[in-house]
Each structure stands twice: as structure tokens, then as C-alpha cells.
Design a protein around this motif. Structure first.
Motif, PDB file in Angstrom:
ATOM      1  N   ASN A   1       0.807  -1.222   0.000  1.00 23.19           N
ATOM      2  CA  ASN A   1       0.000   0.000   0.000  1.00 23.19           C
ATOM      3  C   ASN A   1       0.838   1.268   0.000  1.00 23.19           C
ATOM      4  OD1 ASN A   1      -2.670  -0.986  -0.171  1.00 23.19           O
ATOM      5  ND2 ASN A   1      -2.523  -1.668   1.949  1.00 23.19           N
TER       6      ASN A   1
ATOM      7  N   GLN B   1       0.690   3.034  -3.199  1.00 25.14           N
ATOM      8  CA  GLN B   1      -0.507   3.879  -3.341  1.00 25.14           C
ATOM      9  C   GLN B   1      -0.313   5.222  -2.646  1.00 25.14           C
ATOM     10  OE1 GLN B   1      -3.999   1.748  -2.088  1.00 25.14           O
ATOM     11  NE2 GLN B   1      -3.758   0.197  -3.660  1.00 25.14           N
TER      12      GLN B   1
ATOM     13  N   GLU C   1       1.530   7.362  -4.891  1.00 24.17           N
ATOM     14  CA  GLU C   1       0.638   7.916  -5.909  1.00 24.17           C
ATOM     15  C   GLU C   1      -0.202   9.057  -5.342  1.00 24.17           C
ATOM     16  OE1 GLU C   1      -2.697   6.747  -9.235  1.00 24.17           O
ATOM     17  OE2 GLU C   1      -1.760   5.152  -8.085  1.00 24.17           O
TER      18      GLU C   1
END
Length: 147
Positions: A32, A35, A38
Motif C-alpha cells: 500500500n 498507493q 501515488e
């Protein structure tokens, strides 16, 4: 929040760790963190005018061709993490971002890096070997080019 050193521009945003991002022990699963990188890039792009939507408007996409992360301490469900996203300038036709993720006690829990290249979405998705004009313009606007 942003900061700027010679050859780099950064932006800081926060994310709350959700239950779905954790394992049965309440610790964030390592995958994760990509992410969160991002999330940091998206916030950086919106703030500095170089988001994925901005790139798409000029006919380009910027897929990630390299990513790495180093985990130092865990994040847990309910924590509020601070993501510092740092754009590192390069003479090549690519975007390099470094990341620093801190927990709510301001302890560095993860570092990472991603590298993105420019591909032409109008044609066949060909790799751009030169810096696109819109990206040169952006670099000049934010003070990375003096031309």
C-alpha cells in the motif's frame, strides 16, 4: 505545503490510514505504500500544475518504469501519515519523484522513488526520447529552467 531546493520541488500532504489498508495486526501492508506514493504524486501534480490530467491534455501519459521503497517503521490503522513528494530534476525525458512518509509522531517510516517516462498517447504510445514542450514550459514556469 511546499518547499523548494535547487533542482527540486516538493509538496506535503496527509492521508489517514484506512482499515482496508492494514493486515490482521492493524499494520499497513507493504504494497500500500506505492498507493501512498501515488497519493503524493497526485497532490503534487494538482498543486504544481502538472497532474496526470494536465499531461493527458497535451497528449502524453507518464507510466512508471521503476519504483522502490524502503520500510523503516510501520504505519497502523487510524494513523495520519504525512507524505513528502519531491520532484528531482533531470535532463532526460523522465520524471523522478522521491518520497518520505512520516507517522503522526513525525518519525520517518518509509522512503521511496519512482521514475516515469513520457509516451505519446496521440500516436502509438511511442516513448518520447526528448522532453515534451509542455514539460519544458512547466519546468521554466517553476524555476527549473532559465531558458
Amino acid at each position: 505545503m511546499q518547499s523548494k531546493n535547487k533542482g527540486e520541488i516538493s509538496f506535503i500532504n496527509k492521508v489517514r490510514i484506512r482499515f482496508v489498508e492494514t493486515d490482521p495486526l492493524g499494520i499497513v501492508w507493504h504494497g500500500n505504500y506505492i498507493q501512498y506514493f501515488e497519493d503524493g504524486r497526485e497532490a503534487f501534480g494538482r498543486h504544481h500544475g502538472i497532474s496526470y490530467l494536465d499531461q493527458k491534455e497535451y497528449g502524453y501519459a507518464t507510466p512508471i518504469v521503476k519504483s522502490s521503497s524502503e520500510h523503516k517503521f510501520p504505519l497502523r490503522y487510524g494513523d495520519v501519515a504525512t507524505i513528502k513528494t519531491i520532484y528531482v530534476d533531470s535532463l532526460a525525458a523522465k520524471m523522478i519523484f522521491k518520497y518520505e512518509i512520516f507517522n503522526q509522531e513525525d518519525v520517518l517510516v518509509c522512503t521511496g522513488e519512482t521514475v516515469q517516462v513520457f509516451v505519446d498517447k496521440i500516436g502509438e504510445g511511442d516513448l518520447s526520447l526528448t522532453i515534451p514542450d509542455f514539460f519544458k514550459d512547466w519546468k521554466q514556469k517553476v524555476g527549473l529552467l532559465n531558458e
